[in-house]
Motif scaffolding. Structure first.
Motif, PDB file in Angstrom:
ATOM      1  N   UNK A  49      82.715  36.639 -24.370  1.00 45.74           N
ATOM      2  CA  UNK A  49      81.829  36.291 -23.262  1.00 45.74           C
ATOM      3  C   UNK A  49      81.056  37.501 -22.744  1.00 45.74           C
ATOM      4  N   UNK A  50      81.662  38.673 -22.809  1.00 41.96           N
ATOM      5  CA  UNK A  50      80.934  39.887 -22.437  1.00 41.96           C
ATOM      6  C   UNK A  50      79.750  40.103 -23.376  1.00 41.96           C
ATOM      7  N   UNK A  51      79.987  39.919 -24.665  1.00 43.65           N
ATOM      8  CA  UNK A  51      78.899  40.052 -25.639  1.00 43.65           C
ATOM      9  C   UNK A  51      77.802  39.039 -25.351  1.00 43.65           C
ATOM     10  N   UNK A  52      78.194  37.800 -25.028  1.00 43.32           N
ATOM     11  CA  UNK A  52      77.206  36.780 -24.706  1.00 43.32           C
ATOM     12  C   UNK A  52      76.352  37.165 -23.507  1.00 43.32           C
ATOM     13  N   UNK A  53      76.982  37.721 -22.462  1.00 41.78           N
ATOM     14  CA  UNK A  53      76.227  38.157 -21.280  1.00 41.78           C
ATOM     15  C   UNK A  53      75.253  39.272 -21.638  1.00 41.78           C
ATOM     16  N   UNK A  54      75.722  40.246 -22.405  1.00 39.46           N
ATOM     17  CA  UNK A  54      74.856  41.368 -22.774  1.00 39.46           C
ATOM     18  C   UNK A  54      73.658  40.904 -23.596  1.00 39.46           C
ATOM     19  N   UNK A  55      73.872  39.956 -24.494  1.00 40.62           N
ATOM     20  CA  UNK A  55      72.757  39.442 -25.307  1.00 40.62           C
ATOM     21  C   UNK A  55      71.758  38.709 -24.415  1.00 40.62           C
ATOM     22  N   UNK A  56      72.242  37.882 -23.500  1.00 41.27           N
ATOM     23  CA  UNK A  56      71.350  37.145 -22.605  1.00 41.27           C
ATOM     24  C   UNK A  56      70.520  38.091 -21.746  1.00 41.27           C
ATOM     25  N   UNK A  57      71.153  39.122 -21.203  1.00 42.43           N
ATOM     26  CA  UNK A  57      70.426  40.090 -20.377  1.00 42.43           C
ATOM     27  C   UNK A  57      69.401  40.855 -21.217  1.00 42.43           C
ATOM     28  N   UNK A  58      69.786  41.220 -22.425  1.00 43.09           N
ATOM     29  CA  UNK A  58      68.872  41.975 -23.279  1.00 43.09           C
ATOM     30  C   UNK A  58      67.649  41.155 -23.681  1.00 43.09           C
ATOM     31  N   UNK A  59      67.772  39.845 -23.702  1.00 43.91           N
ATOM     32  CA  UNK A  59      66.665  38.981 -24.128  1.00 43.91           C
ATOM     33  C   UNK A  59      65.657  38.698 -23.016  1.00 43.91           C
ATOM     34  N   UNK A  60      65.972  39.051 -21.780  1.00 49.79           N
ATOM     35  CA  UNK A  60      65.108  38.669 -20.661  1.00 49.79           C
ATOM     36  C   UNK A  60      63.706  39.235 -20.810  1.00 49.79           C
ATOM     37  N   UNK A  61      63.596  40.523 -21.041  1.00 46.32           N
ATOM     38  CA  UNK A  61      62.260  41.150 -21.106  1.00 46.32           C
ATOM     39  C   UNK A  61      61.455  40.674 -22.307  1.00 46.32           C
ATOM     40  N   UNK A  62      61.980  40.711 -23.537  1.00 44.32           N
ATOM     41  CA  UNK A  62      61.155  40.239 -24.656  1.00 44.32           C
ATOM     42  C   UNK A  62      60.757  38.772 -24.558  1.00 44.32           C
ATOM     43  N   UNK A  63      61.646  37.919 -24.035  1.00 41.85           N
ATOM     44  CA  UNK A  63      61.318  36.498 -23.955  1.00 41.85           C
ATOM     45  C   UNK A  63      60.360  36.177 -22.810  1.00 41.85           C
ATOM     46  N   UNK A  64      60.126  37.136 -21.923  1.00 42.72           N
ATOM     47  CA  UNK A  64      59.133  36.938 -20.863  1.00 42.72           C
ATOM     48  C   UNK A  64      57.721  36.877 -21.424  1.00 42.72           C
ATOM     49  N   UNK A  65      57.562  37.237 -22.697  1.00 39.64           N
ATOM     50  CA  UNK A  65      56.240  37.215 -23.339  1.00 39.64           C
ATOM     51  C   UNK A  65      56.102  36.035 -24.298  1.00 39.64           C
TER      52      UNK A  65
END
Length: 402
Positions: A349-365
């Motif tokens: 679940x920690x890995x899942x959180x880190x992946x979700x947070x890391x995707x925020x900026x690129x997916x904003x485009x």
């Protein structure tokens, strides 16, 4: 009132261990209220004004947290007292009515009908402890607990009522401060100078499975609200390939949230209660974990509606934060639950959180639909990892920290 004295006193809980139908009715009212929060926030989150968009995130907390706190305090009352008694049943009904009135004010809570939101909350938080005090003998530790609770609730009522009477720009601030006071006071045990330190803990969980089952039902309530928001959003939006894909993605996401929650820790919360030595710690951490998970599900439901209305358009950053942050918040709460039940931290679940947070900026485009698909993919990865772990390891028994 003298004839009813003691009718709601503690005792008889084991013979009424499951949630009764009146409590389930109360849950249905909460579904309506949470859906009202989603309906209230989505238009603000879609505003062209960047300040309004980001303010809507804090507004979600200010509006939803009092509703969830009322549910939590009601759940502890029906767990500590026999819910078959007349006084307790009347309290549950009054709580349902109060939440119903609060939910009807949600569309206008910051712009006019502030008292309709604040007054029912205050009446319930102050009135219920005062009524319970009358059923308990002088010197009883539970009586001291509810005396402290009533005193603190009366103090925070100044902020709640003041917020309802003040100008709209100050209302969210005062209400936010009020709910912080309520939660911090509860966390500290409602200390009152001059009163004895010996008192029952509000977080103590009875040996029956009632409260753990109520927490499980709270998650199901939140999931039911997310399905309701999804169905309403799809019904009201133009039916296109994008919105249909969004519907299917949202449904899969909801199923995955259910699966991730109940995988071992969620379904073994009651067994953990039987094995724990410090029920106060279990009650406090488990309760907080479920509130966090519900907020994550609520944010996810808001994301569902955003996708239905703006599936392929360039998303605002706030939208992506909600779409990805909802599942991340849910996973964080789920980590806390696993610590309670198995005394460990879930790396998956920690890995899942880190992946979700890391995707925020690129997916904003990209687009809201793409962000929704990404969130579902991450949850699917967590669920698959859980399944593989189950295959590789035999069934576990709870090993709670306390």
């Amino acid at each position: 009132m003298g004839g009813d004295r003691g009718r709601g006193a503690p005792g008889g809980r084991e013979s009424a261990g499951q949630a009764n139908f009146l409590e389930l009715f109360f849950d249905l009212v909460l579904v309506f209220a949470l859906n009202g929060v989603v309906s209230r926030i989505v238009p603000s989150l879609s505003s062209d004004d960047v300040t309004v968009r980001w303010a809507s995130l804090s507004d979600t907390v200010v509006l939803a947290l009092p509703l969830l706190w009322l549910w939590t305090t009601t759940g502890h009352i029906t767990s500590r007292f026999d819910p078959r008694q007349r006084l307790i049943q009347l309290m549950v009904l009054a709580s349902a009515l109060g939440i119903l009135i609060m939910s009807t004010s949600l569309p206008y809570a910051f712009y006019g009908r502030g008292l309709a939101f604040a007054v029912p909350y205050v009446l319930l938080q102050v009135g219920r402890p005062l009524l319970l005090i009358r059923t308990l003998p002088v010197g009883d530790t539970v009586r001291l607990l509810y005396t402290r609770t009533a005193i603190w609730s009366a103090g925070s009522a100044i902020l709640w009522i003041g917020g309802g009477l003040t100008k709209e720009q100050w209302r969210a601030t005062l209400w936010g401060l009020a709910i912080v006071v309520d939660l911090v006071a509860a966390r500290l045990g409602w200390p009152v100078p001059g009163m004895p330190n010996r008192f029952a803990s509000a977080w103590a969980v009875e040996r029956s499975r009632h409260l753990p089952e109520r927490y499980q039902q709270l998650l199901l309530i939140a999931l039911g609200e997310s399905v309701l928001a999804l169905g309403i959003g799809y019904t009201n939006a133009p039916v296109t390939v994008a919105t249909t894909i969004g519907l299917m993605t949202a449904f899969v996401t909801t199923v995955l949230v259910w699966r991730v929650y109940f995988h071992r820790s969620g379904e073994m919360l009651g067994e953990a209660l039987d094995a724990v030595t410090d029920r106060i710690v279990l009650g406090r951490v488990a309760g907080a974990a479920h509130i966090v998970m519900v907020f994550g599900i609520l944010a996810t439901a808001i994301g569902y509606e955003i996708v239905q209305h703006h599936a392929l358009g360039r998303p605002y950053l706030a939208w992506v934060v909600v779409i990805l942050g909802g599942p991340a918040l849910f996973l964080f709460g789920r980590i806390r639950l696993e610590w309670v039940v198995f005394n460990r931290v879930s790396r998956r679940r920690i890995v899942g959180i880190l992946v979700l947070v890391a995707l925020i900026v690129p997916l904003a485009f990209t687009g809201a639909l793409i962000a929704s698909l990404a969130a579902a993919a991450v949850l699917l990865g967590v669920a698959v990892a859980d399944a593989r772990h189950s295959v590789a390891h035999p069934p576990e028994t709870p090993t709670p920290h306390a």
